[in-house]
Design a protein around this motif. Structure first.
Motif, PDB file in Angstrom:
ATOM      1  N   VAL A  89       0.830  -1.198   0.000  1.00  0.00           N
ATOM      2  CA  VAL A  89       0.000   0.000   0.000  1.00  0.00           C
ATOM      3  C   VAL A  89       0.872   1.258   0.000  1.00  0.00           C
ATOM      4  N   THR A  90       1.932   1.249   0.800  1.00  0.00           N
ATOM      5  CA  THR A  90       2.832   2.403   0.848  1.00  0.00           C
ATOM      6  C   THR A  90       3.453   2.650  -0.514  1.00  0.00           C
ATOM      7  N   ARG A  91       3.910   1.592  -1.148  1.00  0.00           N
ATOM      8  CA  ARG A  91       4.543   1.726  -2.463  1.00  0.00           C
ATOM      9  C   ARG A  91       3.521   2.131  -3.523  1.00  0.00           C
ATOM     10  N   GLU A  92       2.298   1.617  -3.406  1.00  0.00           N
ATOM     11  CA  GLU A  92       1.269   1.975  -4.380  1.00  0.00           C
ATOM     12  C   GLU A  92       0.870   3.442  -4.242  1.00  0.00           C
ATOM     13  N   PHE A  93       0.806   3.941  -3.004  1.00  0.00           N
ATOM     14  CA  PHE A  93       0.449   5.338  -2.799  1.00  0.00           C
ATOM     15  C   PHE A  93       1.496   6.254  -3.433  1.00  0.00           C
ATOM     16  N   ALA A  94       2.764   5.953  -3.195  1.00  0.00           N
ATOM     17  CA  ALA A  94       3.837   6.758  -3.785  1.00  0.00           C
ATOM     18  C   ALA A  94       3.775   6.708  -5.303  1.00  0.00           C
ATOM     19  N   ARG A  95       3.542   5.526  -5.842  1.00  0.00           N
ATOM     20  CA  ARG A  95       3.495   5.379  -7.297  1.00  0.00           C
ATOM     21  C   ARG A  95       2.276   6.104  -7.885  1.00  0.00           C
ATOM     22  N   ARG A  96       1.157   6.113  -7.164  1.00  0.00           N
ATOM     23  CA  ARG A  96      -0.037   6.821  -7.637  1.00  0.00           C
ATOM     24  C   ARG A  96       0.263   8.306  -7.824  1.00  0.00           C
ATOM     25  N   ILE A  97       1.017   8.880  -6.895  1.00  0.00           N
ATOM     26  CA  ILE A  97       1.380  10.292  -7.013  1.00  0.00           C
ATOM     27  C   ILE A  97       2.208  10.511  -8.274  1.00  0.00           C
ATOM     28  N   ILE A  98       3.170   9.639  -8.497  1.00  0.00           N
ATOM     29  CA  ILE A  98       4.065   9.781  -9.647  1.00  0.00           C
ATOM     30  C   ILE A  98       3.321   9.523 -10.956  1.00  0.00           C
ATOM     31  N   GLU A  99       2.363   8.606 -10.943  1.00  0.00           N
ATOM     32  CA  GLU A  99       1.599   8.325 -12.162  1.00  0.00           C
ATOM     33  C   GLU A  99       0.928   9.590 -12.682  1.00  0.00           C
ATOM     34  N   GLU A 100       0.483  10.431 -11.761  1.00  0.00           N
ATOM     35  CA  GLU A 100      -0.229  11.642 -12.148  1.00  0.00           C
ATOM     36  C   GLU A 100       0.683  12.856 -12.258  1.00  0.00           C
ATOM     37  N   ARG A 101       1.783  12.842 -11.516  1.00  0.00           N
ATOM     38  CA  ARG A 101       2.664  14.013 -11.470  1.00  0.00           C
ATOM     39  C   ARG A 101       4.110  13.561 -11.548  1.00  0.00           C
ATOM     40  N   GLY A 102       4.485  13.068 -12.720  1.00  0.00           N
ATOM     41  CA  GLY A 102       5.802  12.473 -12.909  1.00  0.00           C
ATOM     42  C   GLY A 102       6.960  13.440 -12.865  1.00  0.00           C
ATOM     43  N   TRP A 103       6.690  14.741 -12.775  1.00  0.00           N
ATOM     44  CA  TRP A 103       7.792  15.701 -12.727  1.00  0.00           C
ATOM     45  C   TRP A 103       8.313  15.896 -11.294  1.00  0.00           C
ATOM     46  N   ILE A 104       7.642  15.320 -10.295  1.00  0.00           N
ATOM     47  CA  ILE A 104       8.071  15.515  -8.910  1.00  0.00           C
ATOM     48  C   ILE A 104       9.260  14.600  -8.606  1.00  0.00           C
ATOM     49  N   PRO A 105      10.421  15.140  -8.264  1.00  0.00           N
ATOM     50  CA  PRO A 105      11.565  14.295  -7.900  1.00  0.00           C
ATOM     51  C   PRO A 105      11.274  13.470  -6.650  1.00  0.00           C
ATOM     52  N   VAL A 106      11.796  12.257  -6.626  1.00  0.00           N
ATOM     53  CA  VAL A 106      11.624  11.359  -5.479  1.00  0.00           C
ATOM     54  C   VAL A 106      12.987  11.115  -4.848  1.00  0.00           C
ATOM     55  N   PHE A 107      13.112  11.460  -3.570  1.00  0.00           N
ATOM     56  CA  PHE A 107      14.336  11.205  -2.812  1.00  0.00           C
ATOM     57  C   PHE A 107      14.064  10.122  -1.780  1.00  0.00           C
ATOM     58  N   ILE A 108      15.093   9.335  -1.481  1.00  0.00           N
ATOM     59  CA  ILE A 108      14.968   8.275  -0.483  1.00  0.00           C
ATOM     60  C   ILE A 108      16.049   8.468   0.575  1.00  0.00           C
TER      61      ILE A 108
END
Length: 379
Positions: free
Chosen positions: A238-257
């Motif tokens: 669920v955590t990974r799906e939520f993060a991916r849902r954001i990126i699916e719609e707004r792929g320009w947002i950088p993701v840092f870990i």
């Protein structure tokens, strides 16, 4: 620096979305009716085997033994080589077959009725048959592999442990949630989550919930236009799906870990980025291959290091041997991942590991993250 990374992120995800429909194996878009028909076909096949004096059996791909890295997409994917067979034979194999059949029955009823079950509830449907929840969980994963459908499309949900903070809002069962500078639990059922809205400048995925809470205490999300997310260690679906849902719609947002500088932190970094080995068939819809490692890096650590254990060293050797870290340095992605490998080797050779909290000797976590992002000190 952040604007340039946002542009690169947009370019990457635009191409990824163009390519992935031709690559995906476990589609998120299989209709419930089709899944039910697949189950019916399996049952008809089992009955036919009985009436033709054959031992009823199921053959399906083993996710954990069929994982290969695809450099074109940057994720782990499912190959087509090693199959597992569950058959009616001795007492042990017959019980495994019965458990799988029971899970298929529950899935069918749930899809037919439009209801959902937690993994724990499935165990309690027949605790005598399952024996322990590990057995029912294994049967669930086998059913997903057999049907070639992601588990989250089988009307099976887990309790969920992910947390989120920052500039994001979403609708949870028709209730609008505005997160802000507080910690909220990620809804366990992503099917009831809609209208995810954000204009955040970046997402930071954090290994530990304590660190996310610390950022909230420091009012990080009042100062920075960002989303913070944690799976509280190794992330759930669920955590990974939520993060991916954001990126699916707004792929320009950088993701840092942000993880500890230790082998387990590194493995968590790889799970978010490339997808898990255990669920390689679902990596196309869960992985975040354009994630950037913000830290903790070796040079960031100021506290007293901890020595590596024998288990740590074994895990490092296993991680170093991954195919992601054996590619030629002929692309932006490959060069980054080779730098990740160099850091892992540095960890091994120095025999030192550090926790995220080691940066707190001078300043706080918010200052550390702010400095790293301002300097572009990510890999």
């Amino acid at each position: 620096m952040l604007n340039s990374l946002a542009e690169l992120s947009f370019q990457f995800w635009t191409k990824y979305k163009q390519d992935i429909p031709n690559l995906s194996q476990f589609s998120q878009h299989v209709p419930a009716q089709e899944i039910m028909e697949r189950i019916e076909d399996l049952v008809i096949r089992a009955v036919t085997q009985v009436f033709t004096a054959q031992s009823p059996s199921f053959n399906f791909l083993q996710n954990s033994k069929n994982t290969e890295y695809d450099p074109a997409t940057g994720v782990n994917r499912l190959s087509q080589s090693n199959f597992q067979t569950i058959t009616v034979g001795n007492a042990k194999s017959t019980k495994r077959y019965a458990r799988l059949m029971k899970v298929l029955e529950i899935i069918y009823i749930n899809l037919q009725d439009g209801t959902k079950s937690t993994k724990r509830e499935i165990y309690y449907q027949d605790p005598k048959l399952f024996g322990k929840q590990n057995n029912s969980d294994s049967a669930i994963e086998q059913a997903a592999s057999l049907l070639q459908v992601p588990r989250n499309r089988l009307n099976i949900i887990s309790a969920g442990k992910g947390l989120i903070a920052g500039n994001v809002s979403y609708c949870d069962s028709e209730v609008q949630v505005q997160v802000g500078n507080r910690v909220c639990k990620i809804p366990p059922d992503m099917d009831v989550v809609s209208n995810i809205e954000t204009d955040a400048e970046f997402i930071i995925i954090i290994e530990k919930d304590t660190v996310l809470s610390r950022l909230v205490d420091e009012h990080f999300f009042d100062s920075y236009n960002a989303i913070g997310l944690t799976g509280c260690g190794y992330p759930d679906l669920v955590t990974r799906e939520f993060a991916r849902r954001i990126i699916e719609e707004r792929g320009w947002i950088p993701v840092f870990i942000l993880t500890d500088f230790d082998p387990h932190g590194f493995q968590i970094l790889c799970t978010y980025t490339f997808g898990s080995f255990k669920l390689s068939g679902e990596c196309d819809s869960l992985a975040l291959p354009f994630s950037h490692w913000l830290g903790i890096h070796f040079g960031d650590c100021q506290g007293n290091p901890l020595p590596l254990t024998n288990g740590d060293i074994k895990l490092i050797e296993k991680l170093v041997d991954r195919s992601q870290f054996k590619q030629l340095p002929n692309s932006y992605q490959n060069r980054r991942f080779l730098q990740w490998k160099d850091s892992l080797i540095q960890m091994r050779d120095s025999n030192e590991k550090f926790e995220i909290e080691s940066v707190l000797i001078e300043g706080n976590i918010s200052d550390y993250i702010g400095r790293k992002i301002e300097k572009g000190a990510w890999i």
